[in-house]
Design a protein around this motif. Structure first.
Motif, short mmCIF file in Angstrom:
data_model
loop_
_atom_site.label_atom_id
_atom_site.label_comp_id
_atom_site.label_asym_id
_atom_site.label_seq_id
_atom_site.Cartn_x
_atom_site.Cartn_y
_atom_site.Cartn_z
N TRP A 132 0.84 -1.20 0.00
CA TRP A 132 0.00 0.00 0.00
C TRP A 132 0.87 1.25 0.00
O TRP A 132 0.61 2.20 -0.73
CB TRP A 132 -0.91 -0.03 1.23
CG TRP A 132 -1.86 1.13 1.29
CD1 TRP A 132 -3.08 1.22 0.70
CD2 TRP A 132 -1.65 2.39 1.97
NE1 TRP A 132 -3.66 2.45 0.95
CE2 TRP A 132 -2.80 3.18 1.73
CE3 TRP A 132 -0.61 2.89 2.73
CZ2 TRP A 132 -2.92 4.45 2.26
CZ3 TRP A 132 -0.73 4.17 3.25
CH2 TRP A 132 -1.88 4.93 3.02
N GLN A 180 1.10 4.20 -2.88
CA GLN A 180 0.91 5.63 -2.57
C GLN A 180 2.12 6.44 -3.01
O GLN A 180 1.98 7.55 -3.56
CB GLN A 180 0.67 5.81 -1.07
CG GLN A 180 -0.52 5.06 -0.52
CD GLN A 180 -1.82 5.44 -1.21
OE1 GLN A 180 -2.08 6.61 -1.49
NE2 GLN A 180 -2.65 4.44 -1.49
N VAL A 190 2.06 6.76 -6.84
CA VAL A 190 1.03 7.70 -7.32
C VAL A 190 1.44 9.14 -7.03
O VAL A 190 1.28 10.03 -7.86
CB VAL A 190 -0.33 7.37 -6.67
CG1 VAL A 190 -1.37 8.41 -7.06
CG2 VAL A 190 -0.80 5.97 -7.08
N THR A 246 2.04 11.89 -9.97
CA THR A 246 1.24 13.12 -10.08
C THR A 246 2.14 14.36 -10.07
O THR A 246 1.87 15.34 -10.78
CB THR A 246 0.23 13.21 -8.92
OG1 THR A 246 0.91 13.04 -7.67
CG2 THR A 246 -0.84 12.16 -9.06
N ARG A 304 -12.81 5.24 -6.45
CA ARG A 304 -11.74 5.52 -5.51
C ARG A 304 -10.37 5.41 -6.18
O ARG A 304 -9.49 6.23 -5.93
CB ARG A 304 -11.82 4.57 -4.32
CG ARG A 304 -10.74 4.79 -3.27
CD ARG A 304 -10.89 3.82 -2.11
NE ARG A 304 -12.18 4.01 -1.45
CZ ARG A 304 -12.56 3.27 -0.40
NH1 ARG A 304 -11.77 2.31 0.08
NH2 ARG A 304 -13.73 3.51 0.19
N TYR A 305 -10.20 4.41 -7.01
CA TYR A 305 -8.93 4.22 -7.71
C TYR A 305 -8.66 5.38 -8.68
O TYR A 305 -7.54 5.89 -8.75
CB TYR A 305 -8.94 2.89 -8.47
CG TYR A 305 -7.71 2.63 -9.29
CD1 TYR A 305 -6.56 2.09 -8.71
CD2 TYR A 305 -7.69 2.93 -10.65
CE1 TYR A 305 -5.43 1.87 -9.46
CE2 TYR A 305 -6.56 2.71 -11.41
CZ TYR A 305 -5.42 2.17 -10.82
OH TYR A 305 -4.29 1.96 -11.56
N ARG A 348 -7.78 8.77 -6.83
CA ARG A 348 -6.54 8.85 -6.04
C ARG A 348 -5.52 9.83 -6.63
O ARG A 348 -4.98 10.67 -5.89
CB ARG A 348 -5.92 7.46 -5.89
CG ARG A 348 -4.69 7.44 -5.00
CD ARG A 348 -4.11 6.05 -4.97
NE ARG A 348 -5.08 5.10 -4.42
CZ ARG A 348 -5.01 3.78 -4.57
NH1 ARG A 348 -4.03 3.25 -5.29
NH2 ARG A 348 -5.92 2.99 -4.03
N PRO A 349 -5.23 9.80 -7.94
CA PRO A 349 -4.26 10.77 -8.47
C PRO A 349 -4.70 12.22 -8.31
O PRO A 349 -3.88 13.11 -8.10
CB PRO A 349 -4.13 10.39 -9.95
CG PRO A 349 -4.58 8.97 -10.01
CD PRO A 349 -5.64 8.84 -8.98
N LEU A 396 -6.49 13.40 -5.84
CA LEU A 396 -6.27 13.77 -4.44
C LEU A 396 -4.82 14.18 -4.22
O LEU A 396 -4.54 15.17 -3.53
CB LEU A 396 -6.63 12.59 -3.52
CG LEU A 396 -8.09 12.15 -3.51
CD1 LEU A 396 -8.27 10.94 -2.58
CD2 LEU A 396 -9.00 13.29 -3.07
N TYR A 397 -3.90 13.43 -4.79
CA TYR A 397 -2.48 13.78 -4.66
C TYR A 397 -2.16 15.08 -5.40
O TYR A 397 -1.34 15.88 -4.92
CB TYR A 397 -1.60 12.64 -5.20
CG TYR A 397 -1.32 11.58 -4.17
CD1 TYR A 397 -0.29 11.74 -3.25
CD2 TYR A 397 -2.09 10.42 -4.11
CE1 TYR A 397 -0.03 10.78 -2.30
CE2 TYR A 397 -1.84 9.45 -3.16
CZ TYR A 397 -0.80 9.63 -2.26
OH TYR A 397 -0.55 8.66 -1.31
N VAL A 427 -6.63 18.67 -0.78
CA VAL A 427 -7.20 17.31 -0.79
C VAL A 427 -8.73 17.38 -0.71
O VAL A 427 -9.44 16.66 -1.43
CB VAL A 427 -6.63 16.49 0.38
CG1 VAL A 427 -7.34 15.13 0.48
CG2 VAL A 427 -5.13 16.28 0.19
N ARG A 446 -11.43 16.09 -3.37
CA ARG A 446 -12.40 15.06 -2.97
C ARG A 446 -13.82 15.49 -3.28
O ARG A 446 -14.63 14.69 -3.78
CB ARG A 446 -12.25 14.78 -1.47
CG ARG A 446 -13.23 13.73 -0.93
CD ARG A 446 -12.89 12.37 -1.51
NE ARG A 446 -13.82 11.35 -1.07
CZ ARG A 446 -14.99 11.10 -1.64
NH1 ARG A 446 -15.36 11.80 -2.73
NH2 ARG A 446 -15.78 10.15 -1.18
#
Length: 308
Positions: free
Chosen positions: A8, A12, A15, A19, A222-223, A226-227, A229-230, A291, A295
């Motif tokens: 995990w 992270q 990713v 990004t 969610r997948y 994720r980018p 969010l970063y 973030v 989101r």
């Protein structure tokens, strides 16, 4: 369990690195966005610094409270000293200093620079003065006013001055600067939130076809999110670092002017910048806003994109 945790963390890290690399692949648009965010964060930081320094100056000038008691003309030196001893014994008084007319004239001649003009006077126009310093429990303006009324009732007292008007004005300026700093902080942080959210929403819209393909092969929201969010976190982090640099430059530009102004008032005050914990708070808050903006904005728009 350890392998899953390590996997995990690896994902992270990959990713986050990817990004950041993608940000530098579009330098012009991203630099402009970061510049807007940095200026939006610099403005409340400067207002906060102004409020912080005004509060420090206000706290330094307000204590201790001091009352000046002017005695009636013709009061003998022995009577003045007797009154000084009587007031010094009061429970609410920390110190009572007697300044005779001769001492007052000498101090005025020494500090005001009017020695030649004062030498032309036939007689001393200054009254005898008592300088009263209350104890710590009587330092507030309300209690000092009560003490001033009590002093004015003493025999031989002509006038009592509590020069608190300018302190009240200074306190009002301090309160105004704090309120203005808070208002600007809320408005500018909201602007950061909206800028990041709108930027990421547009990026997601531009990648609509790729998102539809990813959903066709089974990728979850969610997948895919994720980018983004970063990216929001990177926007917040990089813009806050740039804002700290700009704030430091503003402090350097104003430092000389502040020192010169302080010197005119006989003070050794120096402009105080952001502390390390305040810098860390700005970085954390800006990253968190990035973030949250990703989101809420990108996440909501992502749910509306479905495979054809």
């Amino acid at each position: 369990m350890a392998r899953e945790s390590q996997s995990w963390l690896t994902i992270q890290r990959q990713v986050g690195k990817q990004t950041l690399t993608d940000l530098w692949r579009r330098p012009l648009g991203n630099v402009l966005t970061l510049a807007v965010l940095a200026f939006a964060l610099t403005l409340p930081s400067c207002f906060y610094l102004a409020a912080k320094n005004i509060s420090i100056v206000s706290a330094a000038w307000q204590n201790p409270t001091q009352l000046t008691v002017y005695l009636r003309e013709g009061t003998r030196d022995s009577e003045a000293r007797q009154l000084q001893e009587s007031i010094a014994s009061w429970a609410e008084v920390s110190q009572a200093e007697y300044i005779s007319p001769e001492q007052g004239l000498d101090e005025f001649r020494e500090h005001a620079g009017f020695a030649q003009a004062l030498s032309l006077l036939d007689e001393n126009p200054l009254p005898a003065v008592l300088v009263i310093k209350p104890i710590d429990a009587w330092q507030s303006t309300v209690q000092a006013t009560v003490l001033a009324e009590k002093l004015s009732e003493q025999s031989g007292v002509d006038d009592v001055r509590l020069d608190s008007d300018w302190l009240q004005r200074l306190d009002a300026i301090k309160q105004l600067s704090v309120s203005l700093a808070m208002l600007m902080a809320v408005l500018m942080l909201l602007a950061v939130f909206l800028i990041v959210g709108n930027t990421l929403r547009l990026q997601l819209q531009n990648q609509k076809d790729a998102v539809q393909v990813m959903k066709l092969v089974g990728a979850t929201n969610r997948y895919i999110l994720r980018p983004f969010l970063y990216t929001g976190a990177w926007y917040g982090l990089l813009s806050s670092l740039a804002a700290l640099v700009l704030t430091a430059l503003v402090c350097l530009m104003l430092e000389g002017a502040v020192d010169k102004l302080a010197a005119l008032y006989g003070s050794d005050f120096h402009l105080i910048g952001l502390a390390w914990d305040e810098c860390l708070l700005l970085i954390m808050l800006s990253s968190l806003l990035g973030v949250l903006a990703a989101r809420l904005s990108a996440g909501r728009h992502l749910k509306e994109i479905e495979p054809i």
